[in-house]
Design a protein around this motif. Sequence first.
Motif, PDB file in Angstrom:
ATOM      1  N   LEU A   1      -5.728   5.211  -2.802  1.00  0.00           N
ATOM      2  CA  LEU A   1      -6.479   3.952  -2.660  1.00  0.00           C
ATOM      3  C   LEU A   1      -6.461   3.446  -1.224  1.00  0.00           C
ATOM      4  O   LEU A   1      -7.397   2.778  -0.775  1.00  0.00           O
ATOM      5  CB  LEU A   1      -5.893   2.882  -3.584  1.00  0.00           C
ATOM      6  CG  LEU A   1      -6.208   3.023  -5.072  1.00  0.00           C
ATOM      7  CD1 LEU A   1      -5.354   2.046  -5.886  1.00  0.00           C
ATOM      8  CD2 LEU A   1      -7.683   2.777  -5.332  1.00  0.00           C
TER       9      LEU A   1
ATOM     10  N   CYS B   1     -10.909  -0.583   2.892  1.00  0.00           N
ATOM     11  CA  CYS B   1     -10.059  -1.657   2.364  1.00  0.00           C
ATOM     12  C   CYS B   1     -10.454  -3.006   2.955  1.00  0.00           C
ATOM     13  O   CYS B   1     -10.812  -3.098   4.133  1.00  0.00           O
ATOM     14  CB  CYS B   1      -8.594  -1.398   2.686  1.00  0.00           C
ATOM     15  SG  CYS B   1      -7.867   0.014   1.824  1.00  0.00           S
TER      16      CYS B   1
ATOM     17  N   ALA C   1     -13.196 -10.402  -5.294  1.00  0.00           N
ATOM     18  CA  ALA C   1     -12.441  -9.159  -5.422  1.00  0.00           C
ATOM     19  C   ALA C   1     -13.130  -8.205  -6.396  1.00  0.00           C
ATOM     20  O   ALA C   1     -13.220  -6.992  -6.143  1.00  0.00           O
ATOM     21  CB  ALA C   1     -11.022  -9.464  -5.886  1.00  0.00           C
TER      22      ALA C   1
ATOM     23  N   SER D   1     -14.618  -4.600  -5.221  1.00  0.00           N
ATOM     24  CA  SER D   1     -14.110  -3.366  -5.819  1.00  0.00           C
ATOM     25  C   SER D   1     -15.247  -2.565  -6.448  1.00  0.00           C
ATOM     26  O   SER D   1     -15.275  -1.333  -6.358  1.00  0.00           O
ATOM     27  CB  SER D   1     -13.025  -3.670  -6.853  1.00  0.00           C
ATOM     28  OG  SER D   1     -13.548  -4.383  -7.959  1.00  0.00           O
ATOM     29  N   GLU D   2     -16.193  -3.264  -7.051  1.00  0.00           N
ATOM     30  CA  GLU D   2     -17.356  -2.576  -7.623  1.00  0.00           C
ATOM     31  C   GLU D   2     -18.201  -1.932  -6.535  1.00  0.00           C
ATOM     32  O   GLU D   2     -18.878  -0.923  -6.776  1.00  0.00           O
ATOM     33  CB  GLU D   2     -18.198  -3.560  -8.433  1.00  0.00           C
ATOM     34  CG  GLU D   2     -17.548  -4.000  -9.742  1.00  0.00           C
ATOM     35  CD  GLU D   2     -18.336  -5.090 -10.441  1.00  0.00           C
ATOM     36  OE1 GLU D   2     -19.439  -5.431  -9.948  1.00  0.00           O
ATOM     37  OE2 GLU D   2     -17.854  -5.608 -11.468  1.00  0.00           O
TER      38      GLU D   2
ATOM     39  N   THR E   1     -11.280  -1.101  -1.676  1.00  0.00           N
ATOM     40  CA  THR E   1      -9.954  -1.391  -2.213  1.00  0.00           C
ATOM     41  C   THR E   1      -9.534  -2.756  -1.692  1.00  0.00           C
ATOM     42  O   THR E   1      -9.622  -3.017  -0.492  1.00  0.00           O
ATOM     43  CB  THR E   1      -8.936  -0.329  -1.767  1.00  0.00           C
ATOM     44  OG1 THR E   1      -9.299   0.946  -2.296  1.00  0.00           O
ATOM     45  CG2 THR E   1      -7.534  -0.683  -2.258  1.00  0.00           C
ATOM     46  N   VAL E   2      -9.088  -3.617  -2.585  1.00  0.00           N
ATOM     47  CA  VAL E   2      -8.703  -4.979  -2.215  1.00  0.00           C
ATOM     48  C   VAL E   2      -7.187  -5.035  -2.004  1.00  0.00           C
ATOM     49  O   VAL E   2      -6.411  -4.647  -2.872  1.00  0.00           O
ATOM     50  CB  VAL E   2      -9.135  -5.989  -3.298  1.00  0.00           C
ATOM     51  CG1 VAL E   2      -8.590  -7.383  -2.979  1.00  0.00           C
ATOM     52  CG2 VAL E   2     -10.654  -6.030  -3.397  1.00  0.00           C
TER      53      VAL E   2
ATOM     54  N   ALA F   1      -9.698  -7.253  -8.828  1.00  0.00           N
ATOM     55  CA  ALA F   1     -10.008  -5.924  -8.296  1.00  0.00           C
ATOM     56  C   ALA F   1      -9.427  -4.773  -9.104  1.00  0.00           C
ATOM     57  O   ALA F   1      -9.854  -3.628  -8.925  1.00  0.00           O
ATOM     58  CB  ALA F   1      -9.513  -5.818  -6.855  1.00  0.00           C
TER      59      ALA F   1
ATOM     60  N   ALA G   1      -8.594  -1.128  -8.441  1.00  0.00           N
ATOM     61  CA  ALA G   1      -8.802  -0.805  -7.025  1.00  0.00           C
ATOM     62  C   ALA G   1      -8.127  -1.838  -6.132  1.00  0.00           C
ATOM     63  O   ALA G   1      -8.777  -2.552  -5.363  1.00  0.00           O
ATOM     64  CB  ALA G   1     -10.290  -0.725  -6.712  1.00  0.00           C
ATOM     65  N   THR G   2      -6.783  -1.908  -6.197  1.00  0.00           N
ATOM     66  CA  THR G   2      -6.072  -2.923  -5.423  1.00  0.00           C
ATOM     67  C   THR G   2      -4.726  -2.414  -4.949  1.00  0.00           C
ATOM     68  O   THR G   2      -4.098  -1.575  -5.607  1.00  0.00           O
ATOM     69  CB  THR G   2      -5.892  -4.206  -6.264  1.00  0.00           C
ATOM     70  OG1 THR G   2      -5.392  -5.250  -5.427  1.00  0.00           O
ATOM     71  CG2 THR G   2      -4.961  -3.995  -7.434  1.00  0.00           C
TER      72      THR G   2
ATOM     73  N   GLY H   1      -2.885   0.518  -9.773  1.00  0.00           N
ATOM     74  CA  GLY H   1      -3.311   0.477  -8.378  1.00  0.00           C
ATOM     75  C   GLY H   1      -2.257   1.117  -7.493  1.00  0.00           C
ATOM     76  O   GLY H   1      -1.806   2.236  -7.730  1.00  0.00           O
TER      77      GLY H   1
END
Length: 363
Positions: free
Chosen positions: A105, A110, A131, A135-136, A140-141, A157, A160-161, A188
């Motif tokens: 990730l 980011c 967030a 992420s969509e 990456t958050v 997120a 994806a975080t 994540g």
Amino acid sequence: MSLSQEEAFARIRLLRSPNIGPVSFRQLIRRFGTAQAAIDALPDLARRGGAPYRAAPPETIAEEISQVRRARARYLFHDQPDYPPLLAELDSAPPVLTWRGDVSLAAKPCVAIVGARNASAAAVKLARDFAAALSEAGFTVVSGLARGIDGAAHRGALPATIGVIASGIDITYPPEHTALQEEVAGRGLLIAEQVPGTEPRGRHFPSRNRIIAGLASGTLVVEAAPKSGSLITARLAAEAGREVMAIPGSPLEARATGCNQLIRDGAMLVQTPDDVIELLSGFDGTPRSSFREAAPAFLFADEELADAEPADVTSLLTTAPVAVDELIRQSGEPPASVQLALLELEIAGRLTRHAGGRVSLAA
């Protein structure tokens, strides 16, 4: 690169030894080639800096490694392929991290989202919605797993975080985020710089913030009071040459003062996730925000440090922080010689490093 178990152990021991930080760690590896050779040289370097020295005991490192394994975590070293590429660009990048989750990730684009712990309900929803949208869109958050804006950003997120914590990898803070931290680690990525078992202290949070800023091509502040940790993260992002963004708020709302101040000082005003996507898509290292210029740096090759003799710069130092480039100018010595002199003073416990490439004599 593939590290032998002996070199990995020595690197952890070197970093855990007294007065060794990210900058001195890298300079020692540059000068001596391996961590074990650097450890062997520490007593002589400290003697030249004016103090006796003992490296971290091997048994302490063995116990730390056992703690990392019990926490189901792993080590990541600064020159391994999986190390986050943007974070690696920082002079102060952590030489050793511990992590749980999906390390890939950190290789994706980011964006950091930070803000107030005592955030308003509207700001929490805004952070969560931003967030989710980012992420969509493939980002990456990154955030710090604190109350308020941080927690909302992670929840929006997931998966994806990346959560960056100010404690050891096995410690949860705040306690009410126990389930969230475990979910971030499971779905994540969870990252820690501190030794396992370390409770979060005030001095750990600025260090945590530099990792948050360093992982991302841009930092978005959603809501923040003046002099908050979120503004520290924004400043660190600016010094790293990354984009700084803020969502404006009402001048009648105290929690919006920090964001409005950032925008006044040059941060990019954003109102929708599309604004963030536009700023960060294809980010080439040239931020559009003018919040602050990156800190200057004098570069030198590894062989220059390996062959350097220390410059005499002690008389130029006081307990007031001064930029290293200013010491180089005033001393008239080569950058590598000045850096070696500072390294010896730091190992001896006589030098303190500050943000922005500044140093001072230890108080």
